[in-house]
Design a protein around this motif. Structure first.
Motif, short mmCIF file in Angstrom:
data_model
loop_
_atom_site.label_atom_id
_atom_site.label_comp_id
_atom_site.label_asym_id
_atom_site.label_seq_id
_atom_site.Cartn_x
_atom_site.Cartn_y
_atom_site.Cartn_z
N PRO A 1 -16.94 -1.99 1.60
CA PRO A 1 -15.82 -1.05 1.59
C PRO A 1 -14.56 -1.67 2.16
O PRO A 1 -14.60 -2.51 3.05
CB PRO A 1 -16.32 0.10 2.48
CG PRO A 1 -17.39 -0.48 3.31
CD PRO A 1 -18.00 -1.61 2.51
N VAL A 2 -13.43 -1.23 1.63
CA VAL A 2 -12.12 -1.70 2.08
C VAL A 2 -11.31 -0.48 2.49
O VAL A 2 -11.24 0.49 1.73
CB VAL A 2 -11.39 -2.47 0.96
CG1 VAL A 2 -10.00 -2.87 1.40
CG2 VAL A 2 -12.19 -3.68 0.56
N GLN A 3 -10.72 -0.52 3.66
CA GLN A 3 -9.90 0.60 4.14
C GLN A 3 -8.43 0.33 3.83
O GLN A 3 -7.92 -0.74 4.16
CB GLN A 3 -10.10 0.78 5.64
CG GLN A 3 -9.39 1.98 6.21
CD GLN A 3 -9.92 3.29 5.66
OE1 GLN A 3 -11.10 3.42 5.41
NE2 GLN A 3 -9.04 4.24 5.44
N SER A 4 -7.77 1.26 3.20
CA SER A 4 -6.35 1.11 2.88
C SER A 4 -5.51 1.36 4.12
O SER A 4 -5.83 2.21 4.95
CB SER A 4 -5.96 2.09 1.78
OG SER A 4 -4.57 2.02 1.56
N ASN A 5 -4.39 0.64 4.24
CA ASN A 5 -3.47 0.83 5.35
C ASN A 5 -2.27 1.68 4.95
O ASN A 5 -1.38 1.91 5.77
CB ASN A 5 -2.97 -0.53 5.86
CG ASN A 5 -4.09 -1.36 6.42
OD1 ASN A 5 -5.07 -0.83 6.95
ND2 ASN A 5 -3.97 -2.66 6.30
N THR B 1 -0.29 5.12 3.53
CA THR B 1 -0.42 6.57 3.50
C THR B 1 -0.32 7.05 2.05
O THR B 1 0.08 6.30 1.16
CB THR B 1 0.70 7.24 4.32
OG1 THR B 1 1.96 6.96 3.69
CG2 THR B 1 0.71 6.75 5.76
N ARG B 2 -0.64 8.29 1.85
CA ARG B 2 -0.56 8.87 0.51
C ARG B 2 0.87 8.80 -0.01
O ARG B 2 1.12 8.52 -1.18
CB ARG B 2 -1.06 10.31 0.58
CG ARG B 2 -1.07 11.01 -0.74
CD ARG B 2 -1.49 12.47 -0.56
NE ARG B 2 -1.75 13.06 -1.83
CZ ARG B 2 -2.94 13.42 -2.25
NH1 ARG B 2 -3.98 13.26 -1.49
NH2 ARG B 2 -3.08 13.96 -3.44
N GLU B 3 1.84 9.07 0.87
CA GLU B 3 3.24 9.05 0.48
C GLU B 3 3.70 7.63 0.10
O GLU B 3 4.47 7.45 -0.83
CB GLU B 3 4.11 9.62 1.61
CG GLU B 3 5.47 10.06 1.17
CD GLU B 3 5.45 11.06 0.02
OE1 GLU B 3 6.27 10.89 -0.89
OE2 GLU B 3 4.63 11.98 0.02
N GLN B 4 3.21 6.61 0.82
CA GLN B 4 3.56 5.22 0.50
C GLN B 4 3.01 4.82 -0.87
O GLN B 4 3.69 4.15 -1.65
CB GLN B 4 3.04 4.27 1.57
CG GLN B 4 3.77 4.36 2.88
CD GLN B 4 3.09 3.57 3.96
OE1 GLN B 4 1.86 3.56 4.08
NE2 GLN B 4 3.88 2.91 4.79
N VAL B 5 1.79 5.24 -1.16
CA VAL B 5 1.18 4.93 -2.46
C VAL B 5 1.97 5.63 -3.57
O VAL B 5 2.26 5.03 -4.61
CB VAL B 5 -0.30 5.37 -2.49
CG1 VAL B 5 -0.88 5.26 -3.89
CG2 VAL B 5 -1.10 4.54 -1.51
N ARG B 6 2.36 6.88 -3.32
CA ARG B 6 3.13 7.61 -4.32
C ARG B 6 4.48 6.93 -4.56
O ARG B 6 4.94 6.82 -5.70
CB ARG B 6 3.33 9.05 -3.84
CG ARG B 6 3.94 9.95 -4.86
CD ARG B 6 3.91 11.41 -4.37
NE ARG B 6 4.30 12.32 -5.40
CZ ARG B 6 5.56 12.52 -5.80
NH1 ARG B 6 6.52 11.86 -5.24
NH2 ARG B 6 5.82 13.38 -6.76
N GLU B 7 5.13 6.45 -3.49
CA GLU B 7 6.41 5.77 -3.62
C GLU B 7 6.26 4.47 -4.42
O GLU B 7 7.09 4.16 -5.27
CB GLU B 7 6.99 5.48 -2.24
CG GLU B 7 8.35 4.85 -2.27
CD GLU B 7 9.41 5.70 -2.93
OE1 GLU B 7 10.30 5.12 -3.58
OE2 GLU B 7 9.35 6.94 -2.82
#
Length: 111
Positions: free
Chosen positions: A45-49, A51-57
């Motif tokens: 597993p890999v944990q993302s650093n 946030t949801r808003e950063q991914v959306r941007e």
């Protein structure tokens, strides 16, 4: 009777194809490492650093300029990506690796 069997087989094939195409999305948060031999690849597993808003941007920025990190342009449809053409005066890649390149290759892809 024969027509319903064909429709049934076609619907089953479509369902299997859809399930198989969704399978990679289930592993989107996993990384892989090649261990060689019979085991081949091991997933972890890999944990993302982000946030949801950063991914959306990031997504919205990509929609404005659909160019990937490798320079390929996303055009959608059947073609998908179009890779940039090399410049006529660009040097041809050397098929023989230098010792440093070979060492780096073996570090990245151990057999």
């Amino acid at each position: 009777m024969k027509e319903t069997f064909i429709v049934s087989v076609r619907n089953t094939a479509i369902a299997i194809a859809l399930a198989a195409s969704a399978l990679p999305a289930a592993f989107a948060q996993s990384g892989s490492v090649f261990v060689g031999g019979e085991a081949g690849w091991i997933d972890f597993p890999v944990q993302s650093n982000l946030t949801r808003e950063q991914v959306r941007e990031e997504f919205l920025q990509f929609r404005k300029n659909p160019v990937g990190p490798d320079g390929g342009r996303f055009i959608g449809g059947e073609a998908g990506y179009i890779m940039p053409q090399p410049k006529p005066d660009s040097p041809k890649p050397d098929p023989v690796m230098s010792p440093a390149e070979r060492k780096r290759f073996q570090e990245l892809y151990p057999a």
